[in-house]
Design an enzyme around this catalytic site. Structure first.
Site, PDB file in Angstrom:
ATOM      1  N   LYS A 192       5.460   2.194   8.197  1.00  0.00           N
ATOM      2  CA  LYS A 192       3.801   2.771   8.708  1.00  0.00           C
ATOM      3  C   LYS A 192       3.163   1.990   8.657  1.00  0.00           C
ATOM      4  O   LYS A 192       1.813   2.451   9.644  1.00  0.00           O
ATOM      5  CB  LYS A 192       3.504   4.717   7.462  1.00  0.00           C
ATOM      6  CG  LYS A 192       2.507   4.910   8.130  1.00  0.00           C
ATOM      7  CD  LYS A 192       2.659   6.482   6.494  1.00  0.00           C
ATOM      8  CE  LYS A 192       3.530   6.879   6.051  1.00  0.00           C
ATOM      9  NZ  LYS A 192       2.765   7.620   5.517  1.00  0.00           N
ATOM     10  N   LYS A 220       5.224   2.004  -3.193  1.00  0.00           N
ATOM     11  CA  LYS A 220       4.932   3.623  -4.113  1.00  0.00           C
ATOM     12  C   LYS A 220       5.205   3.835  -4.597  1.00  0.00           C
ATOM     13  O   LYS A 220       5.786   2.808  -5.327  1.00  0.00           O
ATOM     14  CB  LYS A 220       6.170   4.774  -2.854  1.00  0.00           C
ATOM     15  CG  LYS A 220       5.758   6.289  -2.492  1.00  0.00           C
ATOM     16  CD  LYS A 220       4.585   6.622  -2.058  1.00  0.00           C
ATOM     17  CE  LYS A 220       4.583   7.760  -0.743  1.00  0.00           C
ATOM     18  NZ  LYS A 220       4.141   8.160  -0.510  1.00  0.00           N
ATOM     19  N   LYS A 225       0.590  -1.315  -0.085  1.00  0.00           N
ATOM     20  CA  LYS A 225       0.282  -0.105   0.139  1.00  0.00           C
ATOM     21  C   LYS A 225       0.956   1.594   0.163  1.00  0.00           C
ATOM     22  O   LYS A 225       2.145   1.522   0.995  1.00  0.00           O
ATOM     23  CB  LYS A 225      -0.856   0.169   1.050  1.00  0.00           C
ATOM     24  CG  LYS A 225      -1.706   1.061   1.674  1.00  0.00           C
ATOM     25  CD  LYS A 225      -3.304   0.685   0.807  1.00  0.00           C
ATOM     26  CE  LYS A 225      -3.890   1.873   0.621  1.00  0.00           C
ATOM     27  NZ  LYS A 225      -3.993   2.705  -0.108  1.00  0.00           N
ATOM     28  N   SER A 243      -7.539   4.915   4.265  1.00  0.00           N
ATOM     29  CA  SER A 243      -7.647   4.226   2.739  1.00  0.00           C
ATOM     30  C   SER A 243      -8.181   2.739   3.069  1.00  0.00           C
ATOM     31  O   SER A 243      -8.640   2.030   2.474  1.00  0.00           O
ATOM     32  CB  SER A 243      -5.863   4.530   2.175  1.00  0.00           C
ATOM     33  OG  SER A 243      -5.947   5.077   1.608  1.00  0.00           O
ATOM     34  N   THR A 270      -5.815  12.064   6.912  1.00  0.00           N
ATOM     35  CA  THR A 270      -3.815  12.425   7.469  1.00  0.00           C
ATOM     36  C   THR A 270      -3.505  13.692   8.938  1.00  0.00           C
ATOM     37  O   THR A 270      -2.881  13.967   9.395  1.00  0.00           O
ATOM     38  CB  THR A 270      -3.261  13.461   6.474  1.00  0.00           C
ATOM     39  OG1 THR A 270      -3.079  12.153   5.438  1.00  0.00           O
ATOM     40  CG2 THR A 270      -1.465  12.619   6.457  1.00  0.00           C
ATOM     41  N   ASN A 300      -3.063  19.368   0.830  1.00  0.00           N
ATOM     42  CA  ASN A 300      -3.631  18.792   1.579  1.00  0.00           C
ATOM     43  C   ASN A 300      -3.635  18.483   2.723  1.00  0.00           C
ATOM     44  O   ASN A 300      -4.552  18.759   3.997  1.00  0.00           O
ATOM     45  CB  ASN A 300      -3.961  17.122   1.100  1.00  0.00           C
ATOM     46  CG  ASN A 300      -4.615  16.050   2.137  1.00  0.00           C
ATOM     47  OD1 ASN A 300      -4.646  15.758   2.748  1.00  0.00           O
ATOM     48  ND2 ASN A 300      -6.496  15.940   1.167  1.00  0.00           N
TER      49      ASN A 300
HETATM   50  N1  GLU Z   1       0.181   8.679   0.915  1.00  0.00           N
HETATM   51  C1  GLU Z   1      -0.036   9.197   1.100  1.00  0.00           C
HETATM   52  C2  GLU Z   1       1.240   8.452   2.324  1.00  0.00           C
HETATM   53  O1  GLU Z   1       2.304   8.488   2.361  1.00  0.00           O
HETATM   54  C3  GLU Z   1      -1.028   7.859   1.821  1.00  0.00           C
HETATM   55  C4  GLU Z   1      -0.727   6.366   1.769  1.00  0.00           C
HETATM   56  C5  GLU Z   1      -2.194   5.416   1.495  1.00  0.00           C
HETATM   57  O2  GLU Z   1      -3.492   6.000   1.379  1.00  0.00           O
HETATM   58  O3  GLU Z   1      -2.041   4.619   0.520  1.00  0.00           O
HETATM   59  O4  GLU Z   1       0.846   7.690   3.993  1.00  0.00           O
END
Ligand code: GLU
Length: 420
Positions: free
Chosen positions: A92, A104, A68, A349, A188, A219
Site C-alpha cells: 500500500k 502491523k 508503517k 498518516s 480512508t 470509521n
Molecule cells: N490501519 C490503516 C490501514 O490499514 C492505516 C495505517 C496507517 O495510517 O499507518 O491502512
C-alpha cells in the site's frame, strides 16, 4: 506453514512479478517478513486481578523507509493475520508512493469487554513491550480495527515517557490536541472516494443509477456512506456486526449513525420502507457499487458468485479472497483493490508525520488537496497499467507497487552489483 490468507497475498506478488524484469532477490526478500515480535501484556483489571493478553508487531519490509501500519484490537487476531496485514501495508505504501515500508500490530482482545481505564493500561502496556521496535525513523503505528485517536494519544504519551521526551511523530492518527492532522479521521473513505470519482468514467459509473451497498459501519463505512450520500448516491443497504438494513428508497447515513450510537446497530434505523436482511442477502443486492468496509475474507468462494454489483471499492483490508477474486473477474465485476482504494488513511498518516517533524500544521483544505493529488495520480497509474497489460486492477496495483519496491531493493545492491 503460512496461512491461506498469506498464500493469497503472495499469489498476487508472484503474479505481478511475471510482468516485470526483476532480480530474483527482489521476490525472495518480499516473500518473508523482516521481523515479528510476540509479547504477553499483563495488566491490572479494575477488580484488582491481573489478566494477560497476547500481542504482536510485525515489520514486514523497510527497504523504502520506516515501517508503517496500524494496531488492531480484535478477539480473533493472530500472528498470521498480522503478517499478512503488514505485507499489504508494504504494498500500500509503495502504491501510494509514500517513503515507508509496511508493518502491523495487534492485541488479541475484545475491547468492548474492557473499561476505559483497563483499555488505557493495555494500550500503554503494548507500547512498553514494543518500544524498542518503534520510533519516528523506525516503525510508526496508527489506528486500525477497534482502535482510535484516543488510544493513539495514550500510546504517544507512553512512548514519550519511555524515551524521556515528546516524540509525536512516532504514531499517527493522534488527537488534534496532541499533534494529529486535520482530515485524518475520514481520510480512508475520502481517499477511496477520490479514486472512485477519478476512475468513474472508465468504470462506467458516470451516468444512470447510483446505488451503493456498504458492508461494515466503522470509521471507513460511516464516512464513505456520508460522502456518497452527499454526492447523490442512494445508500441501498448498510451493515454492522448487529445485522444489515435494506431500504430501496435509500438510507440516510446520519440516521444510521444515530441508531448505532443509541441502540448499538444500524438495524435500529429501520423506517417505513426499510427491512432487516441477512449478511449474504446484502452482498447479493443489485447495485452499481459495493463497498466492503469491515474485516478480511468476507467475500469468498461461497458467496462471490451471488454478487451483482458493477464495481467493488475495497475500503477494508483483504475483504476478497484470492478464489473470490477470480470468480468476480469472470463475472466482469471491477474491483478497486484495497492497496489503492484504502491508501488514503496511511497517506494522511504520512502528512501527519511530516507536519510533526516540521512542527507545522496544515489547513484542512491543504490536507484534502494533497490527498486528492496523491490518490488521483496513483489511481491513474494503476489504471494505465491495467490497460497496458489487460489485467484486473488488483494485478495492476501489485505491478505498480512491485516496480517501486523492486527498484528500491535493487538500488540497495543485488547480485548484479557484484557481477560488474
Ligand atoms: N490501519 C490503516 C490501514 O490499514 C492505516 C495505517 C496507517 O495510517 O499507518 O491502512
Amino acid at each position: 506453514m503460512l496461512e491461506e490468507m498469506m498464500q493469497g497475498a503472495l499469489s498476487h506478488l508472484e503474479e505481478a512479478g511475471r510482468y516485470l524484469t526483476l532480480q530474483p532477490e527482489v521476490l525472495e526478500k518480499l516473500r518473508y517478513p523482516k521481523e515479528i515480535l510476540t509479547a504477553r501484556l499483563m495488566i491490572r483489571m479494575d477488580d484488582g486481578s491481573r489478566r494477560s493478553f497476547v500481542a504482536w508487531r510485525c515489520r514486514y519490509d523497510d527497504t523504502r523507509g520506516p515501517t508503517k501500519g496500524g494496531i488492531r484490537y480484535h478477539p480473533e487476531a493472530d500472528a498470521d493475520e498480522v503478517i499478512t496485514l503488514a505485507f499489504w501495508m508494504t504494498f500500500k505504501c509503495a502504491v501510494a508512493g509514500l517513503p515507508y515500508g509496511g508493518a502491523k500490530g495487534a492485541i488479541r482482545v475484545d475491547p468492548h469487554e474492557l473499561s476505559r481505564a483497563e483499555l488505557e493500561r493495555l494500550s500503554r502496556a503494548y507500547v512498553h513491550a514494543f518500544a524498542s521496535m518503534l520510533g519516528p525513523e523506525r516503525d510508526i503505528p496508527a489506528p486500525d480495527v477497534y482502535t482510535n485517536a484516543m488510544i493513539m494519544g495514550w500510546m504517544a504519551d507512553e512512548y514519550a515517557s519511555v524515551v524521556g521526551h515528546p516524540a509525536p511523530a512516532v504514531i499517527t492518527g493522534k488527537p488534534i490536541a496532541l499533534g494529529g492532522s486535520l482530515g485524518r479521521e475520514d481520510a480512508t473513505a475520502r481517499g477511496g472516494f477520490f479514486v472512485l470519482n477519478h476512475l468513474a468514467v472508465g468504470l462506467g459509473l458516470n451516468g444512470g443509477q447510483k446505488r451503493a451497498v456498504i458492508q461494515g459501519f466503522g470509521n471507513a463505512g460511516v464516512h464513505i456512506a456520508q460522502l456518497l450520500h452527499e454526492a447523490g448516491w442512494t445508500i441501498l443497504a448498510l451493515s454492522d456486526t448487529g445485522g444489515a438494513l435494506y431500504d430501496p428508497a435509500g438510507i440516510d447515513p446520519a440516521a444510521a449513525v444515530k441508531a448505532k450510537r443509541q441502540h448499538g446497530s444500524v438495524t435500529a434505523a429501520a423506517s417505513d420502507g426499510a427491512r432487516v436482511i441477512g449478511a449474504d442477502e446484502l452482498l447479493a443486492l443489485d447495485c452499481e457499487l459495493l463497498v466492503p468496509a469491515a474485516m478480511e475474507n468476507l467475500i469468498h468462494a461461497d458467496n462471490a458468485d451471488r454478487i451483482r454489483a458493477g464495481v467493488i471499492l475495497e475500503l477494508a483490508n483483504g475483504p476478497v479472497t484470492a478464489e473470490a477474486d477470480q470468480i468476480l473477474d469472470r463475472k466482469g465485476i471491477r474491483v478497486i483493490p484495497d492497496i489503492l482504494a484504502n491508501a488514503g488513511g496511511v497517506t494522511v498518516s504520512y502528512f501527519e508525520w511530516v507536519q510533526n517533524r516540521q512542527g507545522w500544521h496544515w489547513t484542512l483544505d491543504e490536507v484534502y488537496a494533497r490527498l486528492q493529488q496523491v490518490m488521483t495520480r496513483e489511481a491513474q497509474q494503476v489504471w494505465d497499467l491495467a490497460q497496458e497489460h489487460s489485467v484486473p486492477l488488483r494485478t495492476a496495483a501489485y505491478i505498480h507497487g512491485l516496480k517501486r519496491l523492486g527498484a528500491a531493493i535493487e538500488a540497495h545492491g543485488t547480485q548484479n552489483y557484484f557481477n560488474g
